[in-house]
Motif scaffolding. Structure first.
Motif, short mmCIF file in Angstrom:
data_model
loop_
_atom_site.label_atom_id
_atom_site.label_comp_id
_atom_site.label_asym_id
_atom_site.label_seq_id
_atom_site.Cartn_x
_atom_site.Cartn_y
_atom_site.Cartn_z
N TRP A 10 0.86 -1.19 0.00
CA TRP A 10 0.00 0.00 0.00
C TRP A 10 0.89 1.24 0.00
N ILE A 11 0.78 2.05 -1.05
CA ILE A 11 1.55 3.29 -1.15
C ILE A 11 0.60 4.46 -0.98
N ALA A 14 0.81 8.08 -3.82
CA ALA A 14 1.28 7.38 -5.03
C ALA A 14 1.05 8.15 -6.31
N GLU A 20 4.92 7.78 -6.92
CA GLU A 20 4.54 7.27 -8.24
C GLU A 20 5.66 6.41 -8.83
N ALA A 23 5.75 3.11 -7.15
CA ALA A 23 4.66 2.25 -7.62
C ALA A 23 5.05 1.55 -8.92
N ARG A 24 5.64 2.29 -9.84
CA ARG A 24 6.05 1.70 -11.11
C ARG A 24 7.15 0.66 -10.91
N ALA A 27 5.66 -2.49 -9.10
CA ALA A 27 4.80 -3.23 -10.04
C ALA A 27 5.65 -4.05 -11.00
N LEU A 33 -0.43 -3.73 -5.91
CA LEU A 33 -0.40 -2.43 -5.25
C LEU A 33 -1.79 -1.97 -4.81
N LEU A 35 -3.11 1.74 -4.26
CA LEU A 35 -2.65 3.09 -4.60
C LEU A 35 -3.57 4.13 -3.95
N ASN A 47 -2.83 3.51 -12.42
CA ASN A 47 -3.25 2.11 -12.44
C ASN A 47 -3.38 1.60 -13.87
N HIS A 54 -4.32 -3.21 -10.28
CA HIS A 54 -4.08 -2.79 -8.90
C HIS A 54 -5.31 -2.10 -8.33
#
Length: 253
Positions: A10-11, A14, A20, A23-24, A27, A33, A35, A47, A54
């Motif tokens: 969990w970010i 994000a 961000e 997250a990339r 993933a 994820l 987000l 997403n 996600h």
């Protein structure tokens, strides 16, 4: 190699910047994820760019109920949450003539209050699981009180202190606590700065470092090292040596 394969992360924060980029990166390394940020459109775009697999929970970190509801939804789905990474932050450029008090309170509410809200929301779940990770993004700006750095520096100093307390309080419950102290990273937040930012690195590089070090046993994650070690030297200076340096920094701005 995909070390995050099968892990749910969990970010919070994000939608831009390091959050961000992280997250990339996660993933790409196989993470599932969750987000979160205030703007759903930004989260939906992110997403979609990641393949659409996600979960998106728009929320305001300063609102504790929204974080509790997000955790309840994760738990109701019967899913395991492995890590919560708090990246949300408010920031303002230097304003030597003062900042609006309402804006100061908003910075405190999100940067510090948001971290307390997130930890409160997720700790019960992690205790029931008997494992989990809490990572709070502070800053090397929290090492010392910097001229014209308030209230941002104060919130980051408090986050470092908070993470240290949590580290000891939660380790017997199997919860790993880390603090993230970046130096200068190129993001929409730092793009506001009007001064030269030494040794600045791209958000993508910061995300790669974070992805690796979140898997380590280290408590503090700091980068770029060539800058953060310099800040650590400043951090240990006695006040009789630090205050003249701070006065010099003030005049140089």
């Amino acid at each position: 190699m995909r070390p995050y394969y099968g892990k749910q992360v969990w970010i919070i924060g994000a939608s831009s910047g390091i959050g961000e980029a992280l997250a990339r990166e996660l993933a790409a390394q196989g993470a599932r994820l969750v987000l979160s940020a205030r703007r759903q459109d930004k989260l939906d775009d992110l997403n979609e760019s990641l393949g659409g697999g996600h979960r998106v929970f728009p929320l305001d970190a300063g609102n504790p109920q929204s974080l509790v509801e997000a955790v309840a939804a994760i738990e109701a789905a019967g899913e395991t949450l492995h890590s919560m990474i708090f990246m949300a932050a408010y920031y303002s450029v230097d304003q030597r003539h003062g900042k609006d008090i309402a804006f100061i309170n908003r910075i405190i509410s999100v940067n510090l209050g948001g971290a307390f809200n997130a930890v409160h929301a997720v700790t019960g779940l992690f205790k029931r699981q008997r494992f989990g990770q809490i990572a709070l993004c502070a800053s090397v700006a929290g090492y010392r009180g910097l001229p014209y750095g308030q209230p941002y520096c104060a919130t980051k100093a408090a986050l470092i202190n908070y993470a240290e307390s949590l580290k000891i309080e939660l380790e017997d419950d199997g919860i790993d606590v880390k603090v993230i102290n970046p130096g200068f990273v190129k993001t929409p937040l730092t793009d506001k700065n009007k001064f030269t930012m030494p040794m600045i690195i791209p958000a993508e590089e910061a995300a790669r470092i974070l992805a690796d070090e979140l898997l380590s046993k280290r408590f503090e994650i700091h980068f770029p090292k060539r800058f953060t070690w310099l800040m650590k030297v400043i951090d240990v200076l006695p006040r009789w040596a630090y205050f003249p340096l701070a006065r010099f920094m003030k005049k140089a701005q």
